[in-house]
Design an enzyme around this catalytic site. Sequence first.
Site, PDB file in Angstrom:
ATOM      1  N   THR A  75      21.472   0.330 -32.856  1.00  0.00           N
ATOM      2  CA  THR A  75      21.595  -0.989 -33.453  1.00  0.00           C
ATOM      3  C   THR A  75      22.460  -0.957 -34.699  1.00  0.00           C
ATOM      4  O   THR A  75      22.680   0.099 -35.296  1.00  0.00           O
ATOM      5  CB  THR A  75      20.213  -1.561 -33.819  1.00  0.00           C
ATOM      6  OG1 THR A  75      20.334  -2.955 -33.999  1.00  0.00           O
ATOM      7  CG2 THR A  75      19.655  -0.951 -35.065  1.00  0.00           C
ATOM      8  N   LYS A  78      17.462  -8.626 -32.593  1.00  0.00           N
ATOM      9  CA  LYS A  78      16.895  -7.716 -33.579  1.00  0.00           C
ATOM     10  C   LYS A  78      16.779  -8.353 -34.958  1.00  0.00           C
ATOM     11  O   LYS A  78      16.492  -7.675 -35.932  1.00  0.00           O
ATOM     12  CB  LYS A  78      17.757  -6.469 -33.661  1.00  0.00           C
ATOM     13  CG  LYS A  78      17.863  -5.766 -32.321  1.00  0.00           C
ATOM     14  CD  LYS A  78      18.886  -4.680 -32.390  1.00  0.00           C
ATOM     15  CE  LYS A  78      19.202  -4.176 -31.001  1.00  0.00           C
ATOM     16  NZ  LYS A  78      20.310  -3.232 -31.034  1.00  0.00           N
ATOM     17  N   GLY A 122      15.950  -8.122 -40.254  1.00  0.00           N
ATOM     18  CA  GLY A 122      16.514  -7.397 -39.131  1.00  0.00           C
ATOM     19  C   GLY A 122      16.018  -5.974 -39.158  1.00  0.00           C
ATOM     20  O   GLY A 122      15.639  -5.457 -40.211  1.00  0.00           O
ATOM     21  N   SER A 165      22.749   2.642 -36.717  1.00  0.00           N
ATOM     22  CA  SER A 165      23.749   3.650 -36.368  1.00  0.00           C
ATOM     23  C   SER A 165      25.164   3.222 -36.727  1.00  0.00           C
ATOM     24  O   SER A 165      25.990   4.047 -37.088  1.00  0.00           O
ATOM     25  CB  SER A 165      23.657   3.985 -34.880  1.00  0.00           C
ATOM     26  OG  SER A 165      23.822   2.815 -34.116  1.00  0.00           O
ATOM     27  N   ALA A 193      31.145  -2.450 -33.795  1.00  0.00           N
ATOM     28  CA  ALA A 193      31.007  -2.298 -32.342  1.00  0.00           C
ATOM     29  C   ALA A 193      32.222  -1.600 -31.727  1.00  0.00           C
ATOM     30  O   ALA A 193      32.097  -0.937 -30.693  1.00  0.00           O
ATOM     31  CB  ALA A 193      30.792  -3.658 -31.681  1.00  0.00           C
ATOM     32  N   CYS A 233      31.253   2.337 -33.181  1.00  0.00           N
ATOM     33  CA  CYS A 233      29.957   2.966 -32.913  1.00  0.00           C
ATOM     34  C   CYS A 233      29.542   2.742 -31.456  1.00  0.00           C
ATOM     35  O   CYS A 233      29.416   1.594 -31.022  1.00  0.00           O
ATOM     36  CB  CYS A 233      28.888   2.388 -33.848  1.00  0.00           C
ATOM     37  SG  CYS A 233      27.231   3.036 -33.538  1.00  0.00           S
ATOM     38  N   THR A 287      26.443   0.429 -30.756  1.00  0.00           N
ATOM     39  CA  THR A 287      26.526  -0.956 -31.219  1.00  0.00           C
ATOM     40  C   THR A 287      27.399  -1.736 -30.242  1.00  0.00           C
ATOM     41  O   THR A 287      28.438  -1.236 -29.820  1.00  0.00           O
ATOM     42  CB  THR A 287      27.161  -1.009 -32.632  1.00  0.00           C
ATOM     43  OG1 THR A 287      26.381  -0.204 -33.515  1.00  0.00           O
ATOM     44  CG2 THR A 287      27.224  -2.423 -33.161  1.00  0.00           C
TER      45      THR A 287
END
Length: 175
Positions: A5, A37, A49, A128, A160, A163, A166
């Site tokens: 996440t 989340k 979150g 992450s 995103a 990672c 993500t």
Amino acid sequence: MFRGTTIVCIRRDDQVALAGDGQVSLGQTVMKQGACKIRRLHDQQVLAGFAGSTADAFTLFEKFEDKLKTQQGQLARAAVALARDWRSDRVLRRLEALLLVASRDQTLILSGAGDVIEPDDGVAAIGSGGAYALAAGRALLRHSDLGAADIARQALTIAAEICIYTNDHIRLEVL
């Protein structure tokens, strides 16, 4: 490090935006693309979150909501009370998650080690992809005229792209 996440919070002018991606990973497998989340707590006045274990996060959301009620919505007091319980309670201290919470006035990161951290610059991120979203958020805050929501969305999109834990299924809440 908590994998699976990225949550980012951006403050600009009179707005605070909290965004989270939707990916849930189990090992090296993507189990879900569109998880939520982030949520609103305390009569829609607090954004929260999580990064980490989903079941643990739901427990922490409940506990934090209880602390907000007990502390009459005072974010810092509720955060310190939760962190104290989280660190000292035999069951809670085994929970593996981080929380990022925000009200109109304050942003805090909470951990099971008893940490309650307020960022200096109005940008905070966990998970992450948190470091990537944090860097992107800071750069956009300093070098663009975008609003808080747009910065949060772009910071998460950039995370995103970098990672693998993500994705770009972004949920966004604004106060």
